[in-house]
Design a protein around this motif. Structure first.
Motif, short mmCIF file in Angstrom:
data_model
loop_
_atom_site.label_atom_id
_atom_site.label_comp_id
_atom_site.label_asym_id
_atom_site.label_seq_id
_atom_site.Cartn_x
_atom_site.Cartn_y
_atom_site.Cartn_z
N ASN A 1 0.76 -1.14 0.19
CA ASN A 1 -0.09 -0.08 -0.03
C ASN A 1 0.75 1.48 0.01
OD1 ASN A 1 -2.81 0.63 -0.21
ND2 ASN A 1 -2.74 1.43 1.72
N SER A 2 2.22 1.23 -0.45
CA SER A 2 2.67 2.36 -0.44
C SER A 2 2.79 3.28 -1.87
CB SER A 2 4.43 2.05 -0.34
OG SER A 2 4.92 1.28 -1.36
N GLY A 3 1.98 2.60 -2.82
CA GLY A 3 1.79 3.24 -3.91
C GLY A 3 2.84 2.93 -5.01
N LYS A 4 3.37 1.72 -5.08
CA LYS A 4 4.15 1.15 -6.17
C LYS A 4 3.36 1.08 -7.45
CE LYS A 4 4.55 -2.61 -3.71
NZ LYS A 4 3.96 -2.03 -2.57
N SER A 5 2.30 0.53 -7.39
CA SER A 5 1.42 0.23 -8.58
C SER A 5 0.99 1.72 -9.36
CB SER A 5 0.18 -0.63 -8.45
OG SER A 5 0.65 -1.92 -7.78
N THR A 6 0.60 2.66 -8.29
CA THR A 6 0.14 3.97 -8.74
C THR A 6 1.29 4.46 -9.66
OG1 THR A 6 -1.06 4.23 -6.75
CG2 THR A 6 -0.82 6.01 -8.10
N GLY B 1 -1.92 -5.56 -0.06
CA GLY B 1 -2.07 -6.66 -0.58
C GLY B 1 -2.76 -6.90 -2.09
N VAL B 2 -2.63 -5.79 -2.66
CA VAL B 2 -3.45 -5.61 -4.08
C VAL B 2 -2.73 -6.34 -5.17
CG1 VAL B 2 -4.53 -4.20 -5.79
CG2 VAL B 2 -4.52 -3.52 -3.43
N THR B 3 -1.39 -6.05 -5.26
CA THR B 3 -0.57 -6.62 -6.21
C THR B 3 -0.06 -8.00 -5.70
OG1 THR B 3 0.02 -4.60 -7.14
CG2 THR B 3 1.24 -6.35 -7.93
N ASN C 1 7.03 8.51 -1.48
CA ASN C 1 5.54 8.49 -1.77
C ASN C 1 4.62 9.46 -0.91
OD1 ASN C 1 3.68 8.68 -4.06
ND2 ASN C 1 3.01 6.59 -3.59
N ASP D 1 2.08 14.59 -1.13
CA ASP D 1 0.79 15.41 -0.59
C ASP D 1 0.18 15.17 0.85
OD1 ASP D 1 -1.78 13.53 -2.24
OD2 ASP D 1 0.28 12.78 -1.83
N GLU D 2 -0.05 13.95 1.15
CA GLU D 2 -0.58 13.69 2.46
C GLU D 2 0.38 13.97 3.52
OE1 GLU D 2 -2.87 9.73 1.67
OE2 GLU D 2 -2.00 9.68 3.70
N SER E 1 4.58 12.56 -5.39
CA SER E 1 3.17 12.05 -5.16
C SER E 1 2.74 11.42 -6.42
CB SER E 1 2.42 13.37 -4.85
OG SER E 1 0.98 12.90 -4.91
N ALA E 2 2.72 9.96 -6.15
CA ALA E 2 2.40 9.51 -7.58
C ALA E 2 1.05 9.42 -7.86
CB ALA E 2 2.66 7.82 -7.17
N SER E 3 0.14 9.67 -6.86
CA SER E 3 -1.16 9.78 -7.38
C SER E 3 -1.54 11.04 -8.27
CB SER E 3 -2.11 9.65 -6.31
OG SER E 3 -1.93 10.58 -5.45
N ARG F 1 -9.18 7.18 2.05
CA ARG F 1 -8.53 7.99 0.99
C ARG F 1 -9.95 8.33 0.11
NH1 ARG F 1 -3.48 4.99 0.94
NH2 ARG F 1 -2.07 6.49 1.97
N1 GTP Z 1 -2.53 10.67 -1.39
C1 GTP Z 1 -1.90 9.83 -2.12
N2 GTP Z 1 -2.18 8.62 -2.29
C2 GTP Z 1 -1.64 7.81 -3.02
C3 GTP Z 1 -0.23 8.27 -3.85
N3 GTP Z 1 0.09 7.19 -4.30
C4 GTP Z 1 -0.79 6.14 -4.19
N4 GTP Z 1 -1.83 6.44 -3.36
C5 GTP Z 1 -2.91 5.58 -2.91
O1 GTP Z 1 -2.47 4.73 -2.02
C6 GTP Z 1 -3.22 3.56 -2.32
C7 GTP Z 1 -2.23 2.27 -2.42
O2 GTP Z 1 -1.88 2.54 -3.92
P1 GTP Z 1 -1.02 1.21 -4.62
O3 GTP Z 1 -0.51 1.75 -5.98
O4 GTP Z 1 -2.21 0.06 -4.74
O5 GTP Z 1 -0.20 0.82 -3.72
P2 GTP Z 1 0.98 -0.56 -4.02
O6 GTP Z 1 2.09 -0.11 -3.09
O7 GTP Z 1 0.85 -1.01 -5.34
O8 GTP Z 1 0.31 -1.76 -2.97
P3 GTP Z 1 0.17 -3.40 -2.99
O9 GTP Z 1 0.12 -3.62 -4.57
O10 GTP Z 1 -1.05 -3.63 -2.02
O11 GTP Z 1 1.41 -3.57 -2.12
C8 GTP Z 1 -4.34 3.82 -3.33
O12 GTP Z 1 -5.41 4.12 -2.57
C9 GTP Z 1 -3.62 4.85 -4.09
O13 GTP Z 1 -4.66 5.69 -4.62
C10 GTP Z 1 0.00 9.44 -3.47
O14 GTP Z 1 1.25 10.17 -3.91
N5 GTP Z 1 -0.73 10.32 -2.64
#
Ligand code: GTP
Ligand code: MG
Lengths: 89, 631
Positions: B32-37, B54-56, B142, B145-146, B171-173, B454
């Protein structure tokens, strides 16, 4: 936000009432499980606060270092705490 | 912002910028750190993103879109890990890829370490094992913004100096701060640091190291997420919590039924109007018959369900992106425990409401092997979106709509809800059976990180629905179209004297008569029998099959599919059909993925037989009971 109250004499995380906090002293779990908990911040010396629990009281949510984790009560009972002492922030 | 925050005096070298093989860069970080984003931002792909850990669960590769002329860069999105010592199958994927031990994937040339800057003390711990791999690394902090919104701060340059590798705050998102990441990918590479890292096995030491690093980088932790605490006070309230949970479920079903109706009617209208137009302009020929009966009758009757499926995915998207899902897993843990499972199994099971295939994969996050197998075995009982068209068709044909709870719940939505419950009960019972016998285990302790809530973004949700629509239409255009055409051909052979046979005398009719004795006890006729056989490929095929078969029948063709079904099927048979579809494992993709994930044919075979048996006997009993009660 007010400072969390400190439980009078808790023995484990499960004895902390909502809002109370304690300092973790040891984890009575198999090594693999204990290591995972430590990776998440449940380290001896860390201050842990009891947050809300699921409706029904189990699992409970604990806050360590600003992040919340859900644990079942039977697991929480294996995490011993000592009250009162200053823990790591 | 430009230029890498390199550390003063530490060597930065430019690798050769051209080369035959692409540069492979792995995205590593805690869940959940935003890797996939970030992966999606850099590649333009649409890997699934959601707000729970645990999404990916698989590696996914994609070419980075970079400007300028340089060696091609391929990114690998990986499952999140808390350390490089795996405890579950998804974590093992990350470890294996990083170690170069994953078949088919060369060892990565560099690493993007993605950490959540609002949780830096904890996330920075992962830097120790990752840096000790000795690969060129860019640390990406990452959620800038938050961090800023909640009043935290960190100095990436200072951290870079401490760690000996470049650090970017992004900020990836929102896509902010990515110049630096692109620059790193295009070739400027921090050489592997020769840093004093803590002994990796000593977790408290690693933690101390991380906190010290953060301190020296001027890290100040952000204030607690106020809204998350407020929302949890409501959603996890002992009384309000479960009530809201129920209300959400009921609202989803009612909307899927009532709000989708006008849209479905519109699609239905478009399909039949275009069919009528086509049949008016085309001269009578075999091709016309194939188009009208096969394509319009078969594919058209499935396409009608697109709005409903999109609405379902809208709800799933809102729940997943907001972070409510993790709370739902918490609430569900008690129920899961009664089935011998734990709250972690709930997340894969929830995703099975969309489709069982990703659910079977998502079970990789479950640490205990037996719990994981049990979750895989029960996942196909959850009502997947492919069952939706079948349920909707039968319910709409046989059950008149009447309000039950005022405007909140009608009879049809209630019946649908009942079918979802039926699937859940079957899953629950099966899990209990398995966990008290062959798959008994102590299990790893339930441990789930609660992400902050979020706000789901419109863009994210819209893209997901668009992707879903594409998948659904592609299936309609391939599997369902294929089956419809084959069926049409079978229904028009053999030719006798150059003329097409009556349907009853055709190959399809003959096959139907062979099947009929087996399905008669369930209250089905030969058409439904053929539909069931065809829907082994995918459940919604039965709707297309019936659309084609009835479309060819001159009597039934004019009255529409629902009326034709009412004509042919007794109420007992209708209920039996619903029960059959609730239980049967009619999905080749699921069988294939279960084989892959369990590493053999044993479990998918057991599962297929068990579910088939349950479906047949369940349908038999349902038919008998309903027929008995209705006279
Ligand atoms: N506010 C904010 N939210 C973000 C940012 N990047 C990602 N998110 C949010 O963080 C959540 C997790 O993002 P993912 O990209 O699914 O994270 P992940 O690291 O791939 O997660 P796993 O696959 O579970 O390991 C999502 O709700 C995104 O929208 C960011 O830069 N700022
Ligand atoms: Mg991911």
């Amino acid at each position: 936000m007010h400072a969390p109250a400190v439980s009078t004499n808790p023995a484990s995380l499960d004895d902390l009432a909502v809002g109370e906090s304690g300092v973790l002293s040891s984890i009575d779990l198999p090594e693999g499980d204990a290591n995972r908990l430590m990776e998440l911040g449940f380290l001896p010396g860390a201050r842990i606060t009891a947050a809300r629990s699921a409706p029904g009281g189990d699992p409970r949510v604990f806050r360590v270092d600003g992040t919340e984790f859900a644990l079942r009560r039977d697991t929480a009972r294996k995490l011993r705490v000592e009250a009162g002492k200053e823990g790591a922030p | 912002m430009s230029g890498l925050h390199g550390c003063e005096g530490c060597p930065v070298a430019a690798l050769p910028i051209t080369g035959a093989t692409p540069r492979l860069v792995a995205l590593v970080g805690p869940p959940n750190s935003g890797k996939s984003t970030l992966f999606n931002r850099l590649t333009g792909l649409r890997q699934k993103v959601a707000n729970f850990p645990g999404v990916t669960v698989e590696q996914r590769r994609g070419r980075a879109r970079l400007e300028g002329n340089h060696r091609e860069v391929v990114l690998i999105d990986l499952p999140g890990v808390y350390s490089l010592i795996p405890r579950s199958e998804d974590e093992r994927v990350t470890r294996d890829v990083l170690a170069g031990e994953m078949a088919g994937t060369p060892k990565p040339d560099a690493v993007l370490l993605i950490l959540d800057s609002t949780n830096l003390n904890r996330h920075l711990v992962l830097a120790a094992p990752v840096l000790s791999l000795g690969l060129p690394t860019l640390v990406v902090l990452n959620m800038a913004d938050e961090l800023a919104d909640r009043g935290g701060a960190v100095d990436p340059e200072a951290l870079a100096t401490r760690l000996g590798v470049p650090v970017a705050l992004v900020s990836a998102s929102r896509g902010e701060g990515l110049e630096m990441v692109r620059e790193f990918l295009s070739g400027a590479v921090g050489l592997p640091p020769s840093l004093d890292l803590p002994v990796l096995a000593d977790i408290p030491k690693c933690r101390q190291w991380a906190v010290a690093m953060g301190d020296k980088a001027g890290y100040s932790q952000p204030a607690p997420p106020v809204w998350t605490r407020r929302l949890d006070a409501v959603f996890l309230h002992p009384v309000a919590g479960p009530l809201i949970f129920l209300a959400v479920v009921v609202a989803v079903f009612q909307t899927i039924f009532s709000a989708a109706r006008p849209l479905m009617d519109a699609v239905d209208h478009a399909v039949s109007a275009s069919g009528a137009w086509l049949s008016a302009v085309l001269p009578a020929s075999a091709l016309k018959s194939l188009l009208i009966e096969g394509v319009w009758g078969g594919v058209g009757s499935v396409v009608i369900f697109l709005p409903q499926i999109l609405l379902l995915f809208l709800f799933i998207g809102l729940l997943e992106d907001s972070g409510y899902l993790a709370r739902a897993a918490l609430i569900a843990d008690r129920t899961m425990r009664k089935a011998g499972l734990q709250g972690k199994s709930f997340l894969p099971l929830l995703s099975a409401y969309a489709c069982a295939v990703p659910a079977v994969l998502a079970a990789r996050t479950i640490e205990n092997k037996r719990d994981r197998i049990a979750t895989i075995l029960i996942a196909p009982f959850m009502t997947c979106s492919a069952r939706l068209p079948v349920y909707t068709l039968i319910i709409a044909a046989f059950l008149p709509e009447r309000p039950l709870l005022g405007p909140f719940l009608g009879t049809r939505a209630a019946a649908m809800l009942g079918l979802y419950v039926l699937g859940f009960v079957a899953a629950f019972g099966t899990a209990r059976l398995l966990k008290s016998s062959v798959l008994k285990s102590d299990g790893a302790p339930f441990l789930l990180e609660m992400p902050p809530y979020r706000r789901p973004t419109l863009r994210q949700i819209a893209l997901r629905m668009y992707d879903r629509a594409k998948i659904f239409l592609r299936r309609a255009g391939t599997v369902i179209l294929g089956v419809a055409v084959v069926l049409w051909i079978l229904a028009h052979l053999p030719l006798s004297g150059g003329k097409m046979p009556e349907i009853a005398n055709s190959v399809a009719g003959t096959i139907g008569r062979l099947i009929e004795p087996f399905v008669r006890p369930l209250g089905f006729d030969w058409r439904i029998g053929i539909g069931i056989v065809m829907s082994l490929a995918a459940r919604e095929v039965i709707v297309g099959t019936l659309g084609t078969l009835y479309g060819m029948d001159p009597k039934a063709g004019s009255e529409g599919l629902q009326a034709a079904l009412r004509h042919d099927l007794t109420p007992g048979g209708a209920v039996a059909l619903l029960v059959f579809f609730a239980f049967a494992m009619q999905c080749l993709s699921t069988v294939a993925v279960v084989r892959r994930e369990t590493g053999g044919w044993k479990w998918p075979a057991v599962q297929f037989a068990y579910m088939g048996l349950l479906a047949y006997s369940g349908a038999f009993i349902a038919n008998r009971l309903v027929t008995l009660f209705l006279g």
